[in-house]
Design a protein around this motif. Structure first.
Motif, mmCIF file in Angstrom:
data_model
loop_
_atom_site.group_PDB
_atom_site.id
_atom_site.type_symbol
_atom_site.label_atom_id
_atom_site.label_comp_id
_atom_site.label_asym_id
_atom_site.label_seq_id
_atom_site.Cartn_x
_atom_site.Cartn_y
_atom_site.Cartn_z
ATOM 1 N N LYS A 126 61.396 -6.087 12.846
ATOM 2 C CA LYS A 126 60.079 -6.189 12.227
ATOM 3 C C LYS A 126 60.175 -5.691 10.786
ATOM 4 O O LYS A 126 61.073 -4.939 10.438
ATOM 5 C CB LYS A 126 59.046 -5.347 12.978
ATOM 6 C CG LYS A 126 59.033 -5.533 14.494
ATOM 7 C CD LYS A 126 58.828 -6.955 14.936
ATOM 8 C CE LYS A 126 58.762 -7.097 16.438
ATOM 9 N NZ LYS A 126 60.049 -7.262 17.094
ATOM 10 N N ALA A 127 59.214 -6.110 9.957
ATOM 11 C CA ALA A 127 59.168 -5.666 8.560
ATOM 12 C C ALA A 127 57.718 -5.474 8.145
ATOM 13 O O ALA A 127 56.819 -6.143 8.658
ATOM 14 C CB ALA A 127 59.851 -6.681 7.656
ATOM 15 N N GLU A 159 53.066 -14.785 -7.103
ATOM 16 C CA GLU A 159 53.136 -13.600 -6.254
ATOM 17 C C GLU A 159 54.466 -12.873 -6.402
ATOM 18 O O GLU A 159 55.498 -13.497 -6.669
ATOM 19 C CB GLU A 159 52.984 -13.993 -4.782
ATOM 20 C CG GLU A 159 51.666 -14.614 -4.432
ATOM 21 C CD GLU A 159 51.535 -14.931 -2.954
ATOM 22 O OE1 GLU A 159 50.406 -14.837 -2.450
ATOM 23 O OE2 GLU A 159 52.547 -15.264 -2.301
ATOM 24 N N ALA A 160 54.400 -11.564 -6.195
ATOM 25 C CA ALA A 160 55.589 -10.727 -6.077
ATOM 26 C C ALA A 160 55.517 -10.045 -4.718
ATOM 27 O O ALA A 160 54.441 -9.623 -4.282
ATOM 28 C CB ALA A 160 55.640 -9.692 -7.192
ATOM 29 N N MET A 161 56.659 -9.968 -4.032
ATOM 30 C CA MET A 161 56.695 -9.433 -2.667
ATOM 31 C C MET A 161 57.750 -8.330 -2.557
ATOM 32 O O MET A 161 58.818 -8.431 -3.146
ATOM 33 C CB MET A 161 57.046 -10.575 -1.706
ATOM 34 C CG MET A 161 57.147 -10.201 -0.238
ATOM 35 S SD MET A 161 58.798 -9.901 0.427
ATOM 36 C CE MET A 161 59.748 -11.293 -0.037
ATOM 37 N N VAL A 162 57.404 -7.282 -1.809
ATOM 38 C CA VAL A 162 58.370 -6.269 -1.404
ATOM 39 C C VAL A 162 58.183 -6.056 0.094
ATOM 40 O O VAL A 162 57.083 -6.212 0.625
ATOM 41 C CB VAL A 162 58.224 -4.918 -2.160
ATOM 42 C CG1 VAL A 162 58.508 -5.083 -3.633
ATOM 43 C CG2 VAL A 162 56.862 -4.303 -1.936
ATOM 44 N N GLY A 163 59.262 -5.717 0.768
ATOM 45 C CA GLY A 163 59.190 -5.454 2.195
ATOM 46 C C GLY A 163 60.174 -4.371 2.576
ATOM 47 O O GLY A 163 61.134 -4.109 1.858
ATOM 48 N N PHE A 164 59.904 -3.743 3.699
ATOM 49 C CA PHE A 164 60.793 -2.693 4.183
ATOM 50 C C PHE A 164 60.741 -2.654 5.701
ATOM 51 O O PHE A 164 59.909 -3.314 6.326
ATOM 52 C CB PHE A 164 60.449 -1.335 3.558
ATOM 53 C CG PHE A 164 58.989 -0.990 3.613
ATOM 54 C CD1 PHE A 164 58.463 -0.289 4.680
ATOM 55 C CD2 PHE A 164 58.140 -1.373 2.588
ATOM 56 C CE1 PHE A 164 57.130 0.028 4.740
ATOM 57 C CE2 PHE A 164 56.786 -1.062 2.628
ATOM 58 C CZ PHE A 164 56.284 -0.355 3.704
ATOM 59 N N ASN A 165 61.623 -1.864 6.286
ATOM 60 C CA ASN A 165 61.792 -1.795 7.731
ATOM 61 C C ASN A 165 60.487 -1.455 8.445
ATOM 62 O O ASN A 165 59.810 -0.503 8.104
ATOM 63 C CB ASN A 165 62.861 -0.752 8.073
ATOM 64 C CG ASN A 165 63.122 -0.654 9.558
ATOM 65 O OD1 ASN A 165 62.971 -1.625 10.289
ATOM 66 N ND2 ASN A 165 63.515 0.520 10.016
ATOM 67 N N GLY A 166 60.171 -2.262 9.461
ATOM 68 C CA GLY A 166 58.997 -2.014 10.286
ATOM 69 C C GLY A 166 59.365 -1.808 11.743
ATOM 70 O O GLY A 166 58.505 -1.679 12.599
ATOM 71 N N GLY A 167 60.672 -1.799 12.031
ATOM 72 C CA GLY A 167 61.140 -1.589 13.400
ATOM 73 C C GLY A 167 62.405 -2.390 13.661
ATOM 74 O O GLY A 167 62.490 -3.551 13.294
ATOM 75 N N ASN A 168 63.388 -1.752 14.282
ATOM 76 C CA ASN A 168 64.653 -2.446 14.558
ATOM 77 C C ASN A 168 64.596 -3.143 15.917
ATOM 78 O O ASN A 168 63.638 -3.008 16.660
ATOM 79 C CB ASN A 168 65.843 -1.496 14.450
ATOM 80 C CG ASN A 168 65.782 -0.351 15.437
ATOM 81 O OD1 ASN A 168 65.084 -0.416 16.435
ATOM 82 N ND2 ASN A 168 66.505 0.715 15.158
ATOM 83 N N VAL A 216 73.393 -1.966 20.203
ATOM 84 C CA VAL A 216 73.601 -2.547 18.871
ATOM 85 C C VAL A 216 72.222 -2.818 18.283
ATOM 86 O O VAL A 216 71.424 -3.549 18.851
ATOM 87 C CB VAL A 216 74.431 -3.846 18.935
ATOM 88 C CG1 VAL A 216 74.628 -4.425 17.545
ATOM 89 C CG2 VAL A 216 75.768 -3.600 19.621
ATOM 90 N N LYS A 217 71.928 -2.198 17.140
ATOM 91 C CA LYS A 217 70.610 -2.312 16.509
ATOM 92 C C LYS A 217 70.711 -3.054 15.179
ATOM 93 O O LYS A 217 71.659 -2.867 14.415
ATOM 94 C CB LYS A 217 70.006 -0.925 16.259
ATOM 95 C CG LYS A 217 69.790 -0.124 17.520
ATOM 96 C CD LYS A 217 68.785 -0.786 18.432
ATOM 97 C CE LYS A 217 68.556 0.037 19.687
ATOM 98 N NZ LYS A 217 67.742 -0.650 20.653
ATOM 99 N N PHE A 218 69.707 -3.885 14.917
ATOM 100 C CA PHE A 218 69.626 -4.645 13.681
ATOM 101 C C PHE A 218 68.278 -4.335 13.035
ATOM 102 O O PHE A 218 67.247 -4.332 13.710
ATOM 103 C CB PHE A 218 69.716 -6.145 13.984
ATOM 104 C CG PHE A 218 69.721 -7.016 12.766
ATOM 105 C CD1 PHE A 218 70.902 -7.291 12.116
ATOM 106 C CD2 PHE A 218 68.546 -7.561 12.279
ATOM 107 C CE1 PHE A 218 70.919 -8.102 10.989
ATOM 108 C CE2 PHE A 218 68.548 -8.361 11.155
ATOM 109 C CZ PHE A 218 69.746 -8.641 10.502
ATOM 110 N N LYS A 219 68.274 -4.060 11.724
ATOM 111 C CA LYS A 219 67.015 -3.792 11.036
ATOM 112 C C LYS A 219 67.033 -4.398 9.635
ATOM 113 O O LYS A 219 68.090 -4.509 9.006
ATOM 114 C CB LYS A 219 66.714 -2.296 10.952
ATOM 115 C CG LYS A 219 67.634 -1.527 10.030
ATOM 116 C CD LYS A 219 67.210 -0.075 9.936
ATOM 117 C CE LYS A 219 68.133 0.659 8.973
ATOM 118 N NZ LYS A 219 67.633 1.974 8.653
#
Length: 183
Positions: A50-51, A67-76, A89-92
């Protein structure tokens, strides 16, 4: 890259054509359900991290915004390989940023259909307790489509589907539900 330059030139031409119109600014916050898929030597790896995605935009005319976009980790999420889940094994998604031209059209009062064309850079990490972690990043042409419903003149809700990265061996796509505020 050539397409992004052409799209930007068209958007800037739209600005000059509507120079007497003051741009409307907006921000959106959304929760993104990412679908990551990678093919490594015929083995298919999948994960659904998730992000949190934030967008700032300027409506240059009734039918075009930048538009300008930024995103960051919302859950692996765990990783699945050829249908077998590997829960350790986790992916984020660590981060992403991008710029977009947003053509749009009003379908009905308070309903708007839009597209997004632009560029995204994303960074992700895969980790496993016994083997450590590996970080990778990449950039690509991005595109998507969505719909916005204006609750009132300042507040809106939206949903969109984006292809952030679409390379030969892997892709990152996502569905976002968001809340917007117009200034």
């Amino acid at each position: 890259m050539k397409f992004i330059l052409i799209s930007t030139a068209v958007a800037l031409a739209s600005v000059s054509a509507h120079a007497q119109q003051k741009p409307n600014f907006y921000v959106e916050a959304g929760y993104t359900f990412v679908n990551y898929e990678e093919n490594i030597d015929g083995d298919i790896y999948k994960s659904s991290p998730k992000a949190i995605r934030l967008i700032g935009g300027a409506e240059l005319s009734k039918n075009v915004a930048l538009e300008a976009m930024v995103g960051f980790n919302g859950g692996n999420d765990s990783v699945t390989a050829n249908g077998v889940n590997y829960p350790t094994v986790k992916f984020k998604m660590d981060s992403m940023y991008g710029v977009f031209v947003k053509p749009k059209v009003e379908l009905a009062p308070n309903f708007e259909l839009f597209g997004r064309l632009g560029y995204t850079h994303a960074t992700a990490t895969v980790s496993e307790p016994d083997y450590g972690s590996f970080e990778a990043s990449d950039s690509d042409f991005s595109y998507g489509v969505g719909i916005t419903y204006r609750i009132d003149p300042k507040l809106s809700i939206s949903a969109d589907y984006m292809s952030y990265l679409n390379k030969t061996d892997y892709s990152a796509k996502g569905f976002t539900i968001g809340l917007g505020l117009q200034f």
